[in-house]
Design an enzyme around this catalytic site. Sequence first.
Site, PDB file in Angstrom:
ATOM      1  N   LYS A  60       1.060  -1.223   0.156  1.00  0.00           N
ATOM      2  CA  LYS A  60      -0.035   0.165  -0.019  1.00  0.00           C
ATOM      3  C   LYS A  60       0.746   1.176   0.059  1.00  0.00           C
ATOM      4  CE  LYS A  60      -4.056  -2.408   2.080  1.00  0.00           C
ATOM      5  NZ  LYS A  60      -4.447  -2.878   3.262  1.00  0.00           N
ATOM      6  N   GLN A 104      -4.350  -1.699   9.426  1.00  0.00           N
ATOM      7  CA  GLN A 104      -4.503  -2.983   8.968  1.00  0.00           C
ATOM      8  C   GLN A 104      -5.004  -4.057   9.746  1.00  0.00           C
ATOM      9  OE1 GLN A 104      -3.312  -3.844   5.669  1.00  0.00           O
ATOM     10  NE2 GLN A 104      -4.226  -5.745   5.810  1.00  0.00           N
ATOM     11  N   ASP A 127     -11.115   2.880   4.062  1.00  0.00           N
ATOM     12  CA  ASP A 127     -11.515   1.606   3.955  1.00  0.00           C
ATOM     13  C   ASP A 127     -13.223   1.401   4.082  1.00  0.00           C
ATOM     14  OD1 ASP A 127      -9.774  -0.488   3.869  1.00  0.00           O
ATOM     15  OD2 ASP A 127      -8.967  -0.629   5.803  1.00  0.00           O
TER      16      ASP A 127
END
Length: 303
Positions: A60, A104, A127
Amino acid sequence: MKTVPSFSTKAAPVIIDGKAASQAIVEQVKAAVVAEHLRPGLAVLLVGSDPASAVYVRNKGLRAKECGFHSEQIDLDENTSEGELLAVIGRLNSDENIHGILVQLPLPRHIDAHKVIQAIHPMKDVDGFHYVNVGHLASGALGDALVPCTPLGSLHLIQQHLGNDLSGKHAVVIGRSNIVGKPMASLLLQHNCTVTVLHSRTFEPEKLCRQADIVVAAVGVPGLVKADWIKPGALVIDVGINRIELADGNSRLVGDVAFDEVAPLTSAITPVPGGVGPMTIALLMQNTLSVARRFKKVGLTMR
Ligand code: NAD
C-alpha cells in the site's frame, strides 16, 4: 457425488486481468494528482508483525508513493495498548497532511477492532468501514460514501465486462462479511441488480447460485464454487484468497472458485492471484484521492 454439467459456452471465457485494470486506475490517480496540484496523504497503521499483513502494508505504501502521495507507515508493537492506538488515530485525524487512515486488520486480540475503526474520522475512513460510510452506502448516498475498496474494485471489473448499466442482472454474492459481502450486495443493489446473498446457513446454495448472471464469491473456502453452481455464460468474480499446502511441501494461493472446472462455463472470470487482489490497493488510492479532493474543495483542515 454431484454431477458436473457437460454444457459449455461457445466462446472461450475472458480471463479478467486485474493487474492491468488496477494499473489503469493507478495511472488515472497519478495523472489527477499532477493535474489538480494535490498531495493526498495516506497513513497505514500496522500493529504487530504478522508477515502477510506486513506485505499488504508495504505494498500500500509503495503504491501511494508511486501515485505521488504523502505516505506514512506507522508500525506499532504487538503489545501496543488500545489507548495508545486510539491516541495515534486521534493525532492522524487532525493531521492536515493525512487524508486517508487505514488500520491493517486483523488487530491483536487485546484490541477492540470495532472501537478502533469507529475512532477514525469518517471523512478519512478510506477503507469505508465507519458506520457513517456504511450508512451512506446502505442508503444509496454513493456520492457521500467512502466505499470499501474490495467491493468497489469488484464492481469496477464487473462494469468493465458488462458495461455500466447492470439493470435487471441477477447477482449472487456469496459471503456476508462487513468488509466484502454486505457492501458488495449494497453496491450491486444500487446499480439495479437483483441481489441474492448466500452465507454459511443458506440451504442448497448451488441452486440459488445457478440463477446468477453475476457471481461474487467472498467466502474464504478454497474451491467452494463448483461447475454445478454456475449458469453458462455467467460472470464470476472470485474475491477469495486462500493459501493451500501442496503435496510437495510448497503452498499456493487459490480462490473460492474451482477455477479449472468453472472457467469454461463462464463468459468471464477473475483468476486468483491477479484478479480482484490488485484492485483493492488501486481503489484505496482512488478513495484517498477523492478525500483529498473533498478537502481541497471545501478548504478543510481538520484542525
Ligand atoms: P469472512 O470470514 O469475514 O466472511 C466469510 C463469509 O462467508 C461469512 O459471511 C460466512 O457466512 C460466509 N460463508 C462461510 N462458509 C460458507 C459456505 N460454505 N457457503 C456460503 N457462505 C459461507 O471473510 P471476508 O473478510 O469476507 O473474506 C472472504 C475471502 O475474501 C477470504 O478468502 C479473504 O482472504 C478474501 N479477501 C480478499 C480481498 C482482496 O483484496 N481480494 C479482500 C478481503 C478479503
